[in-house]
Design an enzyme around this catalytic site. Sequence first.
Site, PDB file in Angstrom:
ATOM      1  N   THR A 348       6.678  -0.848  10.910  1.00 20.19           N
ATOM      2  CA  THR A 348       6.456   0.608  10.827  1.00 20.19           C
ATOM      3  C   THR A 348       5.773   1.189  11.735  1.00 20.19           C
ATOM      4  O   THR A 348       4.795   0.593  12.246  1.00 20.19           O
ATOM      5  CB  THR A 348       6.293   0.763   9.301  1.00 20.19           C
ATOM      6  OG1 THR A 348       7.265   0.091   8.415  1.00 20.19           O
ATOM      7  CG2 THR A 348       6.184   2.349   9.298  1.00 20.19           C
ATOM      8  N   GLY A 430       3.243  -1.885   7.908  1.00 19.44           N
ATOM      9  CA  GLY A 430       2.974  -3.088   7.388  1.00 19.44           C
ATOM     10  C   GLY A 430       3.262  -3.340   5.851  1.00 19.44           C
ATOM     11  O   GLY A 430       2.623  -4.040   5.011  1.00 19.44           O
ATOM     12  N   GLY A 431       4.775  -3.113   5.679  1.00 18.56           N
ATOM     13  CA  GLY A 431       5.491  -3.608   4.377  1.00 18.56           C
ATOM     14  C   GLY A 431       4.471  -3.199   3.087  1.00 18.56           C
ATOM     15  O   GLY A 431       4.164  -2.058   2.896  1.00 18.56           O
TER      16      GLY A 431
END
Length: 534
Positions: A348, A430-431
């Site tokens: 992202t 980063g999830g």
Amino acid sequence: MSQSVYGRRGIAVAPHSLAAESAVAVLREGGNALEAMIAAAATIAVVYPHMNSIGGDSFWVINGPGNRPGGIDASGRSAAAASRDAYAARGLKDSIPFRGGIAALTVAGTLSGWGAAHRLSSQSLGGRLPLSRLLEDAIFLAREGIPVTRSQTNITQAKLAELKDQPGFAETFLTRGEVPQAGSLFRQGRLADTLGLIARKGTNEFYRGALARQMAAELAAVGSPLTLADLQAHQAKLVDPLTVPVAGAKLHNMVPPSQGLVSLLILALMERFHGWRQAGPESAAFVHAQVEATKLAFRVRDRYLTDPDFMALPPAALLESARIDALAREFKPDAALPWGKNAKPGDTIWMGVIDRNGIAVSFIQSIYHEFGSGVVLPTSGVNWQNRGCSFSLNPGHVNTLEPRKKPFHTLNAGLAQLNDGGTMIYGAMGGDGQPQTQATIFNRVMRCGDHPQLAIERPRWLLGRTWGQSSDSLKLESRFDPAVVAELRAMGHEVETIGAWDEGVGHAGMLIRHANGVLEGGFDPRSNGGVASF
């Protein structure tokens, strides 16, 4: 010694400096924050192609005129033909593959968000710049070439085995069959043509024009269930963000299917924990308190969060004070709670812009995993996301696949309206690391007295898995004091040490408009980013 960047008339932050410069160039021409963010979003889609694409999704959280918060949900639904039965017929009963056309099962919504923001800009903020101007930098860079970043080189190499045979990947992202090297020029001519078409005809071309018809045919050819009807049915949605108060600020974040609720919940829980503020921004007490808040917030997420049309409870109900108080009572200041190890990866970019009138945009754009599905459409050069692979094929799962359903999103973007009249926007890629990093940098500034650049540069951590990581441990950058690592292990945390400046903890950014009008920002040296201001 690190220092924040200051400005007076406009400021932008991005994980690639060229995107921040695109935004500030628009601000210098009299553009507003929404126009500037469209320019930055287009540029970042070109210069950080492993992280995001116009074939992905995005969310906008906006501090509008009169400090009224708003938002744009530009995420796409699954195809009408995407059902558990349809995947079972393909021999898939446990999970959806990460790569290939079968993983490209949700509409790419990000361009609809650019269009919605452009309309809002002209209707509510006096915006006057055409899309042709806002996409100018992106078109130039796609056609004439971008300097390849080390991040792009490393990710391409790391994921090459699983991506090189996906339709269109090698001819798009390799140079004469090899991984492009850092500092070399990388051109994306088909993408330049597509962006030029959108600049002339508008973002609706992507969903309802000749481009949409062409993409639908090419998606079908690679096995995607998406059709032209799915593209035509898509619309970005204007939403009111979720809100929670903390001492000194009113926090806002995106509604589901975003995990913005998780970011708010972590910060609300930490307000109810004691002892960590006095211990300091790199202490074991700080890390422990936030890790425990993260575990509690993830428990709520994994039980409830999905497309809001399918949720068992209204999202705002999950942020009621009594519910948060009950969760907070489970916190133990000297012992780690069990960790379910069900983290979600993600890839992202987060960016922020604040203009001279105080309009602020917290923005996030993604294709989910590195290079998304890996599918690049042959005519348009669009790399399609794989967000739909986060659906479960278990009918009892909260995020189970259904036709025309939005998948759960790790994407979220933070905004804080400060009690002194200031505004803060912040975020990270980063999830599962996104809400953790948001809480870290917010608390370091608001509770520990850091300036934004210092808050971001200090060593960080991650509970669980993010892009490029395969283990679910508590990961601490090696710059942490060994005594802190030992103390966390003694509390029961499974600690792993990672690199000193590790991309695994995300690329963070923060901008503040202080009550006196001064603009201040920090960027993440783990990225290729920068803060631009004037």
